[in-house]
Motif scaffolding. Structure first.
Motif: not given
Length: 266
Positions: A105-117
């Motif tokens: 997903l990050a590659d497709e949208f040239h973005a960062g993807v994060s998981l948070c708590i």
């Protein structure tokens, strides 16, 4: 000299804090086989008085180290413990499949993807992947972002019962400062979007140059949030709403079983 015992160990120190030790005794009652316990269970396991266990558990709930099950008197380990110990983990692994999907997903949208708590009034990033062609946006693992102004925070707040949200409102207002009136209106709009679409958008509220979209992942009594971020020029609000948001909702649904098993996090 007072001797403090736990199991087969004796602690001989004038600086030994009994209350702190008892708190750890409570936490040690939980393991893979005993994932949820009542205060009566804990009192029996530790040998501590019921009233003492009750006070310790209330304190640990306030700190986020324990969570109460809805409509139940049972308790489980909370995500707050992850916030305390996360820096000791040199290479946390969310699980190969989940990491691959986040990276795709990050590659497709040239973005960062994060998981948070959630961690008190912040959201703690515990996993992050970055697209190959994306500019650095958002925080690294271990970064905390304010709950009142971040998409990750809004996604967490959207899952809270009205009474809990009302109880937090004063603290959120203090965190947001002079921008609270404006931010509160945006949060209310995004709560409506979440109810309709399953995701929330933060367009330049936290950082003017970066846009975010976030989705909560509810696992028993705990809440994770998954968010995607990129420069506003790369991910304008229209693209977040029409393309990224729905994809993030689908990814969150695929990740939830692994998080529920608790064997995909590290």
């Amino acid at each position: 000299m007072t001797v403090h015992k736990r199991g087969d160990k004796d602690y001989k120190s004038s600086e030994f804090v009994i209350a702190l030790a008892r708190g750890f005794e409570v936490l040690r009652c939980f393991d893979a086989k005993q994932r949820d316990l009542t205060t009566m269970d804990i009192a029996k396991a530790t040998g501590l008085p019921q009233s003492t266990v009750w006070r310790l558990c209330n304190t640990l709930v306030e700190l986020g180290c324990l969570v109460r099950h809805p409509d139940s008197d049972r308790l489980s380990i909370g995500l707050g413990l992850l916030g305390f110990g996360y820096s000791a983990l040199p290479s946390p692994d969310l699980g190969e499949l989940a990491t691959i999907e986040m990276k795709r997903l990050a590659d497709e949208f040239h973005a960062g993807v994060s998981l948070c708590i959630p961690d008190k009034l912040d959201m703690l990033i515990v996993k992050r992947v970055r697209g190959n062609e994306g500019l650095l946006s958002g925080g690294a693992v271990g970064t905390r972002v304010p709950m009142a102004r971040s998409a990750a925070g809004w996604a967490y707040l959207a899952t809270l019962p009205a009474a809990d949200l009302a109880e937090l409102s004063g603290k959120l207002e203090q965190q947001a400062g002079d921008k609270w009136i404006e931010v509160r209106g945006i949060i209310e709009d995004e709560f409506r979007r979440y109810k309709e679409k399953g995701f929330l958008v933060n367009a330049g509220v936290y950082r003017p140059e970066i846009n975010y979209v976030s989705v909560p992942i509810i696992v028993d009594a705990n809440v994770y949030t998954l968010h995607c971020s990129a420069l506003a020029s790369v991910l304008p609000p229209s693209k977040l709403k029409d393309e990224v948001g729905p994809r993030l909702v689908a990814l969150a649904a695929r990740m939830r079983p692994g998080l529920a098993r608790n064997d995909e996090i590290y």
